[in-house]
Each structure stands twice: as structure tokens, then as C-alpha cells.
Design a protein around this motif. Structure first.
Motif, mmCIF file in Angstrom:
data_model
loop_
_atom_site.group_PDB
_atom_site.id
_atom_site.type_symbol
_atom_site.label_atom_id
_atom_site.label_comp_id
_atom_site.label_asym_id
_atom_site.label_seq_id
_atom_site.Cartn_x
_atom_site.Cartn_y
_atom_site.Cartn_z
ATOM 1 N N LYS A 111 4.013 -5.715 0.715
ATOM 2 C CA LYS A 111 4.818 -7.168 0.006
ATOM 3 C C LYS A 111 5.905 -7.229 0.541
ATOM 4 O O LYS A 111 6.928 -6.553 0.488
ATOM 5 C CB LYS A 111 4.808 -6.807 -1.537
ATOM 6 C CG LYS A 111 5.248 -8.172 -2.143
ATOM 7 C CD LYS A 111 4.851 -8.077 -3.568
ATOM 8 C CE LYS A 111 5.283 -9.430 -4.315
ATOM 9 N NZ LYS A 111 5.226 -10.552 -3.567
ATOM 10 N N LYS A 126 9.471 -4.643 4.399
ATOM 11 C CA LYS A 126 8.415 -4.396 3.327
ATOM 12 C C LYS A 126 8.501 -2.786 3.147
ATOM 13 O O LYS A 126 8.763 -2.251 4.221
ATOM 14 C CB LYS A 126 7.131 -4.961 3.572
ATOM 15 C CG LYS A 126 6.522 -4.543 5.163
ATOM 16 C CD LYS A 126 5.074 -5.523 5.141
ATOM 17 C CE LYS A 126 4.752 -5.326 6.462
ATOM 18 N NZ LYS A 126 3.736 -5.954 6.856
ATOM 19 N N ASP A 148 2.741 -17.823 0.056
ATOM 20 C CA ASP A 148 2.833 -16.654 1.245
ATOM 21 C C ASP A 148 4.138 -16.955 1.781
ATOM 22 O O ASP A 148 4.664 -15.810 2.426
ATOM 23 C CB ASP A 148 1.904 -17.249 1.984
ATOM 24 C CG ASP A 148 0.382 -16.967 1.546
ATOM 25 O OD1 ASP A 148 0.073 -16.019 0.369
ATOM 26 O OD2 ASP A 148 -0.515 -17.522 2.041
#
Length: 163
Positions: free
Chosen positions: A60, A114, A40
Motif C-alpha cells: 500500500k 510502500k 488510486d
């Protein structure tokens, strides 16, 4: 017949086996939790060419790096839009916040963030080079991979002429 008392408890080796199995299971769960937490927090670096060639999922987190394309910087208050390029592909970037003092067109930059659904990179942090001879290693590698970068012995790395 002899009366043999029945043993109601487990044998010693069964108890040891259960203890070992419990310990192995506990270690497996702990390792899985550590790896999940590590994954993570892991942020990968991608060049604009990597973003164009790989289908990176929206939301992501990753780092993108390259050069700030000349003529691409547009400021509106604290929101800045610019384009990061590796001289083969380009990715539009949107950043809200104070940019580093050394941020400018034609210079190396690395941004954390992201992609949104429209393919824009939404940056949460922008890092600029810290002197005129420095290029972030990831950015230099991406430019070398694109064939737009060369180094001469005893000279600082530069872009190829005409690019």
C-alpha cells in the motif's frame, strides 16, 4: 363495439422516467470511476509511530516522514539504507537512486513508497528539507505528537534538549 386502436408505444411520462433513470445511472457510474481513480492516486502520510501502531498492508503506497536516525545511513552504490524515526518508533528505509543534496543524518525527510513483507519501507522517492529552519509540516506534526518537539515564541521549532 367500438374499435379502439391499441397504442403500441410507451406513454410520454414513461419515456421521461426511463431517460431520467438512465441519466442517474450514468452519473452514478461516472462518479464511481472518478472516485476510484482519485483513491488510486491518493497517498497518505504516516509517521513511524503510525506505522508501528497501525497494521499498514504491504504494497500500500504511502508517505513516511521523520528524522534520519544518526548512524543509520549505509550506502552501497546507488542503494541507500537508513532509518526514519519520530523519536518514539523507527522504520528502516531502502532507497535506490540519487539522494537529494541536503539529505543527511539528523535531518527531516519524507519518503514515498510502500512496506515490503519484512516491514522495511521501500522508497521510490526521498525528499529532504530545503534549509536549516524548515521541517516538512507532516514531520513536525508527527514529532509534536510524539512529545519530542516544542516551539518558543519568536524562535524556530527545535527538538527538546536531551532527545
Amino acid at each position: 363495439m367500438r374499435d379502439v386502436p391499441m397504442r403500441r408505444g410507451m406513454k410520454r411520462k414513461h419515456k421521461r422516467l426511463l431517460a431520467v433513470l438512465g441519466l442517474v445511472a450514468g452519473l452514478g457510474v461516472a462518479a464511481a470511476l472518478v472516485l476510484t481513480a482519485f483513491n488510486d492516486n491518493l497517498v497518505f502520510f504516516h509517521s513511524p509511530s503510525d506505522v508501528a501502531e497501525k497494521k499498514i498492508a504491504a504494497d500500500k503506497r504511502f508517505r513516511i516522514g521523520g528524522l534520519v536516525e544518526a548512524g543509520s545511513v549505509k550506502k552501497d552504490g546507488l542503494t541507500t539504507e537508513f532509518v526514519v524515526t519520530d523519536l518514539r518508533h523507527a522504520v528502516p528505509v531502502v532507497y535506490t537512486g540519487m539522494l537529494p543534496d541536503l539529505f543527511r543524518e539528523g535531518q527531516g525527510v519524507v519518503a514515498n513508497g510502500k512496506l515490503d513483507a519484512e516491514g522495511r519501507f521501500i522508497a521510490s522517492e526521498v525528499l529532504a528539507k530545503h534549509d536549516e529552519n524548515y521541517m516538512p509540516p507532516e514531520v513536525a506534526d508527527a514529532l509534536k505528537k510524539s512529545g519530542q518537539w516544542h516551539e518558543k515564541p519568536g524562535d524556530h521549532a527545535k527538538l527538546k534538549p536531551g532527545s
